[in-house]
Enzyme design. Structure first.
Site, PDB file in Angstrom:
ATOM      1  CD  GLU A 174       0.273  -1.200   3.116  1.00 18.76           C
ATOM      2  OE1 GLU A 174       0.615  -1.247   4.322  1.00 18.76           O
ATOM      3  OE2 GLU A 174       0.356  -2.193   2.348  1.00 18.76           O
ATOM      4  CB  CYS A 279      15.608  -8.707   0.405  1.00 16.79           C
ATOM      5  SG  CYS A 279      15.493  -9.335  -1.276  1.00 16.79           S
TER       6      CYS A 279
END
Length: 493
Positions: A174, A279
């Site tokens: 979001e 990541c």
């Protein structure tokens, strides 16, 4: 209002809830995104289920034609998508462009689906009996993607899932939702039938409904380790196959014989690209033997030249939200309190342009201990820690005992040491003089230990395996000589 994309078009109902989408460079609200209710998730799943009935039977030629057309459209409009990513995520446009270029590799891999779905065939496995294998789609699949790669990560999963004959409900972050709608619109333009790809926006309500919905057969997820574990455990408890990629603490081991200029360049590039919100970012440099002082000095000098800001010549942008920036910044005080040396304080780094956004410059710690929170926690920001040890064996032990196992790298000019490292290290992706060893699309992406929950890595051969189910068919066509009843157990003859 950024709306859901359901059944081939934007959703036209007013949302009961919505969230703010910020421009990270200014810190101001740029738009709002609808948050899906349970009923809206159900509508997307129903649309996908209805489309699956016909899409699963679409020819491989039709599926690959859609993929090739989508690839052309994405390549033609990648600059537009890069601007969208930059405006909501904060990474500089050139970095966003690189993300999309890597995403194109996954799309191109999916274009080869006729070759990728070829099965095996054994003629006359038994007398006049043929045995062959086929790969069939799973059904409706859910993809839950993170904020840090709003274009690339959805495109790790969606093209392969669709090419394999599945239909998809995508739930992007979001924080930066617009890239997913743009991708859905390009797929529609490429000729993808309505309902094959749906996008629902929102928060935990949408995630939980996808994890629980009986029609959703598989879930692909990328995010932090606590949420990855939750997604894996919740999804599998509802009978779904789940691949959940979690967090990381990626180490770069620098041996005494390494080219220290190359290593310093790599540490800065891999540690601070995309403001460390990757990541696969290097967050720990392991300086082995006597190289620590010189290596830290070289890294420090390069940090001073990193251009932070929103201008066209800038190399590093802001963090994604104010809340996340404040969390990352808190580790600077924590690291000092725990006894690490703060060599470069990112709070003091000059910002080019608007300074009211979610900014934090590159930060460097030295003499970090493995018991410190700046070492143990996934900070997910522009904070690089240098840990010192005396031997290669200590460095390997440090990496192998860390709870994460996503990516690692070794910098050395010793081929024997590099080969030994790649064999002994307990990490899923390894770089030799390559700081961010993200595999090309015809291999698969994924870590070990608490960086992955489930058996399947992302994209590549593992992706095709995850989004299909294998079926073996044993077939005998009777000839005129057949006859008689035999109650015995079937045998190969």
């Amino acid at each position: 209002m950024i709306q859901h994309w359901i059944n081939g078009k934007p959703w036209d109902s007013a949302p009961s809830r919505a969230g703010d989408v910020y421009d990270p460079a200014t810190g101001k609200v740029a738009s709002q995104v609808a948050f899906a209710s349970v009923s809206e998730v159900d509508a997307a799943v129903s649309s996908a289920a209805e489309a699956f009935a016909s899409w699963r039977n679409a020819s491989l030629a039709q599926r690959s034609t859609v993929m090739f057309k989508f690839r052309e459209l994405l390549n033609d409009r990648k600059g537009e998508l890069a601007q969208i990513v930059s405006s909501e995520h904060g990474k500089v446009v050139s970095d966003a462009g690189g993300e999309i270029q890597r995403a194109l590799e996954s799309v191109e891999y999916a274009c080869g689906i006729p070759q990728l779905l070829k099965g095996g065939f054994s003629e006359n496995a038994s007398t006049r009996v043929d045995v062959y294998s086929i790969q069939q789609p799973v059904g409706v699949v859910g993809v839950i993607s993170p904020f840090n790669f709003p274009a690339m990560v959805p495109l790790w999963f969606v093209p392969t899932a669709i090419a394999c004959g599945n239909t998809v409900v995508l739930k992007p972050s979001e924080k930066d939702p617009s890239a997913s709608n743009f991708i859905a619109s390009l797929f529609a333009e490429a000729g993808l039938p309505d309902g094959v790809l749906n996008v629902v926006h929102g928060d935990k309500v949408a995630v939980d409904r996808l994890l629980e919905h009986p029609t959703v057969k598989a879930i692909s997820f990328v995010g932090s380790t606590p949420i990855a574990r939750y997604v894996y455990e919740t999804g599998t408890s509802h009978g779904k196959r789940v691949q959940a990629l979690g967090g990381a603490k990626n180490h770069m081991v620098v041996l005494p014989d390494a080219d220290l200029d190359l290593a310093a360049d790599a540490a800065v590039s891999a540690g601070f690209g995309s403001a460390g919100e990757r990541c696969m970012a290097i967050s720990v440099v392991v300086a082995v033997g006597p190289v620590g002082d010189e290596l830290v000095g070289k890294i420090k000098s390069r940090i001073a030249d990193v251009k932070v800001g929103s201008g066209p010549s800038c190399e590093m942008g802001p963090l994604v939200t104010g809340v996340h920036r404040d969390k990352v910044t808190s580790y600077l005080d924590t690291g000092v309190a725990e006894g690490a040396s703060l060599v470069v304080d990112g709070r003091e780094h000059p910002i080019d342009g608007e300074a009211s956004g979610f900014w934090l410059g590159p930060t460097l710690f030295d003499h970090v201990g493995t018991d410190m929170s700046i070492y143990t926690d996934e900070i997910f920001g522009p904070v690089l820690s240098v840990v010192r040890c005396e031997t290669y064996e200590e460095a390997v032990e440090m990496v192998n005992t860390n709870r994460y196992g996503n990516g690692t790298a070794i910098f050395t000019n010793d081929g024997g040491a590099a080969r030994r490292f790649q064999n002994e290290i307990e990490v899923g992706m390894v770089g030799v003089n390559v700081p961010i060893p993200v595999p090309v699309a015809y291999y698969s992406f994924g870590g070990w230990k608490e960086s992955l929950f489930g058996d399947a890595h992302a994209y590549g051969p593992h992706g095709v395996h995850f989004f299909t189910r294998s079926k073996v068919v044993t077939s005998r066509w009777l000839d005129p000589s057949h006859g008689g009843v035999n109650l015995g157990f079937p045998q190969n003859t």
